[in-house]
Design a protein around this motif. Structure first.
Motif, PDB file in Angstrom:
ATOM      1  N   GLY A  53       0.683  -1.124  -0.238  1.00 67.08           N
ATOM      2  CA  GLY A  53       0.200   0.167  -0.191  1.00 67.08           C
ATOM      3  C   GLY A  53       0.714   1.074  -0.084  1.00 67.08           C
ATOM      4  N   LYS A  54       1.857   1.173   0.736  1.00 65.09           N
ATOM      5  CA  LYS A  54       2.851   2.496   0.761  1.00 65.09           C
ATOM      6  C   LYS A  54       3.459   2.607  -0.505  1.00 65.09           C
ATOM      7  CE  LYS A  54       3.970   2.151   5.765  1.00 65.09           C
ATOM      8  NZ  LYS A  54       5.037   1.782   6.690  1.00 65.09           N
ATOM      9  N   VAL A  55       3.851   1.692  -1.177  1.00 67.55           N
ATOM     10  CA  VAL A  55       4.547   1.746  -2.496  1.00 67.55           C
ATOM     11  C   VAL A  55       3.414   2.468  -3.642  1.00 67.55           C
ATOM     12  CG1 VAL A  55       5.292   0.183  -4.502  1.00 67.55           C
ATOM     13  CG2 VAL A  55       6.225  -0.250  -2.114  1.00 67.55           C
ATOM     14  N   LYS A  56       2.216   1.920  -3.637  1.00 69.89           N
ATOM     15  CA  LYS A  56       1.088   2.260  -4.304  1.00 69.89           C
ATOM     16  C   LYS A  56       1.051   3.705  -4.162  1.00 69.89           C
ATOM     17  CE  LYS A  56      -1.531  -1.860  -5.195  1.00 69.89           C
ATOM     18  NZ  LYS A  56      -2.687  -2.567  -4.867  1.00 69.89           N
ATOM     19  N   MET A  57       0.927   4.125  -2.907  1.00 69.39           N
ATOM     20  CA  MET A  57       0.786   5.683  -2.423  1.00 69.39           C
ATOM     21  C   MET A  57       2.258   6.471  -3.102  1.00 69.39           C
ATOM     22  SD  MET A  57      -0.482   5.460   1.490  1.00 69.39           S
ATOM     23  CE  MET A  57      -0.320   7.235   1.457  1.00 69.39           C
ATOM     24  N   TYR A  58       3.423   5.879  -3.051  1.00 68.12           N
ATOM     25  CA  TYR A  58       4.403   6.544  -3.693  1.00 68.12           C
ATOM     26  C   TYR A  58       4.224   6.597  -5.042  1.00 68.12           C
ATOM     27  CZ  TYR A  58       9.228   7.218  -4.931  1.00 68.12           C
ATOM     28  OH  TYR A  58      10.488   7.561  -5.519  1.00 68.12           O
ATOM     29  N   LEU A  59       3.908   5.732  -5.701  1.00 66.27           N
ATOM     30  CA  LEU A  59       3.726   5.521  -7.295  1.00 66.27           C
ATOM     31  C   LEU A  59       2.740   6.422  -7.847  1.00 66.27           C
ATOM     32  CD1 LEU A  59       4.052   1.838  -8.171  1.00 66.27           C
ATOM     33  CD2 LEU A  59       5.626   3.514  -8.390  1.00 66.27           C
ATOM     34  N   GLU A  60       1.612   6.661  -6.816  1.00 72.51           N
ATOM     35  CA  GLU A  60       0.519   7.645  -7.326  1.00 72.51           C
ATOM     36  C   GLU A  60       0.742   9.122  -6.828  1.00 72.51           C
ATOM     37  OE1 GLU A  60      -2.878   5.890  -5.500  1.00 72.51           O
ATOM     38  OE2 GLU A  60      -2.918   4.160  -7.128  1.00 72.51           O
TER      39      GLU A  60
ATOM     40  N   PHE B 206      11.205  -3.689  -3.492  1.00 77.38           N
ATOM     41  CA  PHE B 206      11.729  -4.072  -4.889  1.00 77.38           C
ATOM     42  C   PHE B 206      10.738  -5.369  -5.063  1.00 77.38           C
ATOM     43  CE2 PHE B 206      15.576  -1.902  -4.335  1.00 77.38           C
ATOM     44  CZ  PHE B 206      15.639  -1.227  -5.593  1.00 77.38           C
ATOM     45  N   ALA B 207      10.310  -6.041  -4.512  1.00 81.10           N
ATOM     46  CA  ALA B 207       9.487  -7.317  -4.721  1.00 81.10           C
ATOM     47  C   ALA B 207       8.067  -6.598  -4.983  1.00 81.10           C
ATOM     48  CB  ALA B 207       9.451  -8.222  -3.500  1.00 81.10           C
ATOM     49  N   CYS B 208       7.619  -5.813  -4.313  1.00 80.97           N
ATOM     50  CA  CYS B 208       6.534  -5.057  -4.610  1.00 80.97           C
ATOM     51  C   CYS B 208       6.437  -4.398  -5.659  1.00 80.97           C
ATOM     52  CB  CYS B 208       6.177  -3.945  -3.423  1.00 80.97           C
ATOM     53  SG  CYS B 208       5.667  -4.964  -1.634  1.00 80.97           S
ATOM     54  N   PHE B 209       7.380  -3.711  -6.420  1.00 85.44           N
ATOM     55  CA  PHE B 209       7.516  -3.179  -7.619  1.00 85.44           C
ATOM     56  C   PHE B 209       7.450  -3.891  -8.547  1.00 85.44           C
ATOM     57  CE2 PHE B 209       9.944   0.711  -5.470  1.00 85.44           C
ATOM     58  CZ  PHE B 209       8.821   1.666  -5.823  1.00 85.44           C
TER      59      PHE B 209
ATOM     60  N   GLU C  37       1.002  10.163  -3.978  1.00 86.95           N
ATOM     61  CA  GLU C  37       0.422  10.652  -2.772  1.00 86.95           C
ATOM     62  C   GLU C  37       1.606  11.037  -1.311  1.00 86.95           C
ATOM     63  OE1 GLU C  37      -2.517   7.805  -1.296  1.00 86.95           O
ATOM     64  OE2 GLU C  37      -3.411   7.955  -3.162  1.00 86.95           O
ATOM     65  N   VAL C  38       2.505  10.339  -1.492  1.00 83.36           N
ATOM     66  CA  VAL C  38       3.815  10.783  -0.614  1.00 83.36           C
ATOM     67  C   VAL C  38       4.845  11.157  -1.496  1.00 83.36           C
ATOM     68  CG1 VAL C  38       3.025   9.403   1.302  1.00 83.36           C
ATOM     69  CG2 VAL C  38       4.288   8.396  -0.561  1.00 83.36           C
ATOM     70  N   GLN C  39       5.927  11.854  -1.104  1.00 85.48           N
ATOM     71  CA  GLN C  39       6.894  12.425  -1.931  1.00 85.48           C
ATOM     72  C   GLN C  39       8.046  11.398  -1.716  1.00 85.48           C
ATOM     73  OE1 GLN C  39       7.123  15.035  -3.930  1.00 85.48           O
ATOM     74  NE2 GLN C  39       4.552  15.288  -3.302  1.00 85.48           N
ATOM     75  N   ASP C  40       8.218  10.760  -0.602  1.00 87.24           N
ATOM     76  CA  ASP C  40       9.223   9.771  -0.353  1.00 87.24           C
ATOM     77  C   ASP C  40       9.037   8.710   0.158  1.00 87.24           C
ATOM     78  OD1 ASP C  40      11.364  11.621  -1.213  1.00 87.24           O
ATOM     79  OD2 ASP C  40      11.152  12.794   0.532  1.00 87.24           O
ATOM     80  N   LEU C  41       9.596   7.551  -0.155  1.00 80.80           N
ATOM     81  CA  LEU C  41       9.604   6.256   0.479  1.00 80.80           C
ATOM     82  C   LEU C  41      10.449   5.873   1.526  1.00 80.80           C
ATOM     83  CD1 LEU C  41       7.516   3.848   0.825  1.00 80.80           C
ATOM     84  CD2 LEU C  41       8.884   2.765  -1.110  1.00 80.80           C
ATOM     85  N   GLU C  42      10.301   6.132   2.600  1.00 82.92           N
ATOM     86  CA  GLU C  42      11.459   5.887   3.654  1.00 82.92           C
ATOM     87  C   GLU C  42      12.089   4.507   3.806  1.00 82.92           C
ATOM     88  OE1 GLU C  42      12.842   6.992   8.157  1.00 82.92           O
ATOM     89  OE2 GLU C  42      10.666   7.158   7.651  1.00 82.92           O
ATOM     90  N   VAL C  43      13.333   4.403   3.647  1.00 82.58           N
ATOM     91  CA  VAL C  43      13.758   2.896   3.530  1.00 82.58           C
ATOM     92  C   VAL C  43      14.499   2.614   5.049  1.00 82.58           C
ATOM     93  CG1 VAL C  43      15.343   1.326   2.577  1.00 82.58           C
ATOM     94  CG2 VAL C  43      13.752   2.744   1.149  1.00 82.58           C
ATOM     95  N   VAL C  44      14.009   2.093   5.762  1.00 86.59           N
ATOM     96  CA  VAL C  44      14.713   1.894   7.151  1.00 86.59           C
ATOM     97  C   VAL C  44      15.827   0.791   7.371  1.00 86.59           C
ATOM     98  CG1 VAL C  44      12.815   3.184   8.249  1.00 86.59           C
ATOM     99  CG2 VAL C  44      12.902   0.815   8.184  1.00 86.59           C
ATOM    100  N   SER C  45      15.717  -0.153   6.415  1.00 87.47           N
ATOM    101  CA  SER C  45      16.546  -1.470   6.388  1.00 87.47           C
ATOM    102  C   SER C  45      16.729  -2.016   5.137  1.00 87.47           C
ATOM    103  CB  SER C  45      15.826  -2.459   7.509  1.00 87.47           C
ATOM    104  OG  SER C  45      14.626  -2.803   7.178  1.00 87.47           O
TER     105      SER C  45
END
Length: 768
Positions: free
Chosen positions: A427-434, A452-455, A436-444
């Motif tokens: 869901g966060k990846v979809k929001m990033y693609l659409e 990448f699997a979601c992409f 809705e959010v400017q950045d997708l924070e990668v914490v680990s």
């Protein structure tokens, strides 16, 4: 082979004046590394000693033989009349104890230090090989090398409390080129003899399918040996009433682990005690039938053994025929391999045995040219290494979780995502693609892999959807942009930090502040991380996984189950981190200081050697200078400036050499003192642990012993038991090791009688 050699008369060997040592062989050092096989000649006492043919010189360890020429040789007879043999040791009138001290004691100590060892007896039939290896039937003082080696091994193991030593035994018989296990419950007659010699990936020799029972005590090991010895093939012929008809190899396997240092390092060693069957001439033994067949197999295997020895002694030979017989294949480590080997050549110094004695001594001299390369056998236990790595991984995960807590990153996930977490990330990846959010924070890194699997999943879904649409129904090019512009944007002010993010990262640098109270990391197993906040008290059931004594602590805390002492090895490891921490720190301190002193001693030795080389060079240059000078007849010889500089440099270098040598000697004294101190520290550490363990858990063992004593209090000893107790007291006063020896022999004889009785009963039942 020979079952016994009655000491009829001592050999009247005369010393040969002026006998010189043979220069054909240079002794290799007996320590680690390359070393030649050590050969000892032992002469059997006989009443018909041929003094005209033999001269034994024990002072120079040599034997001189004289053989008269054959009268049927004709007028021109070039037959050799005399031989001189130089050996490592010649023993003419030696007791069993002297033979063991000279031939086997050093090899047994090397085995306890981690080296492989082999002691073999070779010679003609009736020369006393089995008497040398196993012993006679006179009594305890007449026991052979095998019982004495067993006794010394257990004595050495008891004197090394800092090591955990496990001893295993094996006993194999090679009869008519078939291999039989003498320690299995299946009788030799029921075995097929199809045991095979194999090599492991590291080149070590093993017998596949051979039993290796553990012997915890000296008495148990002696009982196993005597019980296996009764299963050997024995026959009678003209030269020996109890001739062994097979080669036998009794092996003691020693496994040693340190209780003080890392226990994943294991030292393996083995001691082969080989009793070879005796070579024999059929015209003298008068054998026929089955005994003749056995003699042919014995002589054939001994011929193969001699071929291997000849090949090893020839430096120009590339191939050594180990696989020609099972005996040579099994002794591959002992002959030219990783082993310290001693061969005892038994001879019969009578006139009628001249040919056999000459053949034995020639083989002994060939064996002296065989060179071995003995090294300590150190292995790493894969199971213990795996446990160590698992423990380190757990500690690293715990440390990483603590670091994330302090950095306000308690939500970081390092394990594989669950289906619910994957859907949330998708869901966060979809929001990033659409957008809705400017950045997708990668914490680990795990989150990056899952993202990448979601992409990939979304790409595959979109590709499938587009491929399934008809060409005419394709959407306009700006449809996606319009949909994106019409979507509600509640991204909010990007300058305001959201929950879970670290604010003011650019202004405050690397400072992360104080971790909030609700930011504790999620833990799958609190007991595995040792969290004290799970409500478990010290010694309670909740902290069972924190130390190896958790189970015992739960028993003390709950009191619901019976107390049981913990595993001693695990308790020792835990004790060193708690009560024995002072002893452990003292040991490590001495260890570090010893390492520094050894390095200092090495530096001093290098400096002394360098100064010695400079001294030799200066002497050589000064000698050349003085030789080139032209003598002045007008005045006494003058010293020019160059020669004076050389003399001055030589004096200074000598002074430096003396200083370095004195420093090396002083540091060496310190190293010796530190080694003694470390040994005392080791012993004190183990003794302190034993006292702590007995104080803490001794009451459990004492209660069990008291219960056993109370149960046996009402029993009475019958006359036989009273006799056994009195005999045990007498043997203990005679010699400390005599009791175990006699009890093992008695138990082995009882087992043989029981087997015979059972076989007779089975035969009687079958006859009915």
């Amino acid at each position: 082979g020979s079952r016994g050699c009655p000491p009829t008369r001592a050999l009247p060997g005369a010393l040969l004046p002026g006998t010189a040592a043979s220069p054909s062989r240079v002794e290799a050092p007996r320590g680690m590394g390359r070393n030649n096989v050590r050969v000892v000649v032992r002469a059997r006492p006989t009443a018909s000693y041929a003094s005209d043919n033999f001269q034994f010189n024990e002072a120079s360890d040599s034997i001189d033989m004289r053989l008269p020429k054959d009268d049927h040789g004709g007028v021109v007879n070039n037959q050799q009349e005399s031989w001189h043999f130089k050996l490592d040791k010649v023993m003419a009138n030696a007791s069993q104890e002297q033979v063991f001290d000279s031939c086997a004691s050093d090899v047994v100590r090397s085995v306890m230090d981690g080296y492989n060892g082999t002691i073999m007896a070779y010679g003609q039939t009736g020369a006393g090989k089995t008497h040398t290896m196993t012993g006679g039937h006179v009594g305890f003082a007449d026991r052979g090398i095998v019982p004495r080696s067993i006794s010394q091994i257990y004595t050495e193991a008891a004197s090394r409390p800092e090591n955990q030593i496990t001893i295993r035994l094996s006993y194999v018989e090679i009869y008519n080129e078939l291999m039989f296990d003498l320690l299995t419950d299946v009788g030799v007659a029921e075995q097929s003899g199809d045991l095979h010699v194999v090599e492991d990936p590291k080149g070590a020799i093993q017998v596949k399918g051979l039993s290796n029972p553990i012997a915890a005590t000296e008495e148990e090991a002696l009982h196993v040996f005597f019980q296996g010895d009764t299963n050997r093939h024995v026959a009678e012929h003209a030269l020996n009433k109890g001739s062994t008809r097979s080669h036998c190899v009794f092996t003691i396997h020693v496994e040693s682990r340190s209780r003080l240092e890392s226990n994943e390092k294991v030292i393996f060693s083995k001691l082969h005690l080989v009793d070879l069957a005796g070579s024999e001439r059929v015209k003298k033994t008068g054998t026929d039938g089955m005994t003749l067949k056995e003699a042919s197999y014995i002589n054939k295997s001994l011929s193969f053994l001699e071929q291997v020895v000849v090949a090893l002694g020839d430096k120009h030979r590339d191939h050594v025929p180990y696989r020609q017989s099972k005996l040579t294949h099994m002794l591959k480590d002992s002959l030219g391999g990783n082993c310290k080997t001693t061969m005892i050549a038994n001879i019969w110094p009578e006139a009628k045995m001249l040919e056999e004695t000459t053949s034995t001594l020639r083989f002994a001299t060939r064996m002296m040219r065989v060179s071995n390369d003995a090294t300590v056998n150190v292995h790493l236990d894969p199971q213990l290494l795996l446990r160590k790595y698992e423990r380190q991984i757990k500690e690293l995960k715990q440390e990483l979780a603590m670091h994330n807590t302090l950095a306000n990153r308690s939500h970081v996930q390092y394990e594989e995502y669950t289906p619910d977490e994957q859907r949330e990330l998708e869901g966060k990846v979809k929001m990033y693609l659409e957008r809705e959010v400017q950045d997708l924070e990668v914490v680990s890194a795990r989150m990056a892999y899952e993202a990448f699997a979601c992409f990939r999943k979304l790409y595959d879904e979109l590709r499938t959807e587009l491929s399934s649409r008809p060409p005419a129904g394709a959407a306009p090019a700006g449809a996606f942009e319009e949909a994106a512009e019409g979507a509600p944007a509640e991204a909010g002010d990007p300058s305001v930090p959201r929950e879970g993010e670290v604010g003011e990262s650019e202004e405050r640098g690397i400072s992360v502040g104080i971790a909030p109270g609700n930011s504790r990391p999620v833990q799958e197993d609190r007991s595995a991380l040792g969290d004290p906040g799970d409500g478990s008290a010290d010694g309670g059931a909740g902290g069972a996984d924190r130390t190896s004594l958790g189970a015992a602590g739960a028993v003390r805390g709950g009191g619901a189950t019976e107390e049981k002492p913990p595993d001693k090895q695990a308790a020792f490891a835990d004790w060193k981190t708690r009560e024995g921490q002072g002893y452990e720190e003292a040991f490590e301190k001495n260890k570090l200081e010893l390492k520094e002193k050894r390095a200092e001693m090495k530096d001093a030795l290098n400096a002394a050697n360098q100064a010695k080389r400079l001294i030799d060079d200066a002497k050589e240059r000064l000698a050349r200078k003085q030789a080139d000078k032209v003598p002045d007849s007008r005045d006494e010889e003058l010293v020019d400036e160059e020669e004076y500089a050389l003399i001055k440099s030589l004096r200074e270098t000598k002074s430096q050499y003396r200083e370095a040598f004195e420093r090396h000697r002083a540091v060496k004294v310190d190293v010796i003192q530190l080694e003694h101190l470390m040994q005392a520290c080791k012993t004190k550490l183990v003794q302190a642990f034993e006292e702590w363990y007995d104080q803490k858990w001794g009451h459990v063992a004492a209660a069990a012993e008291a219960a056993a004593a109370e149960a046996a209090a009402g029993e009475r000893y019958d006359p036989q038991e009273m006799f056994d107790l009195m005999e045990a007291d007498r043997l203990e006063t005679q010699h400390p090791d005599a009791l175990a020896y006699h009890k093992a022999r008695k138990n082995a004889a009882r087992d043989v009688r029981q087997k015979k009785t059972g076989a007779a009963a089975a035969t009687a039942r079958g006859g009915r």
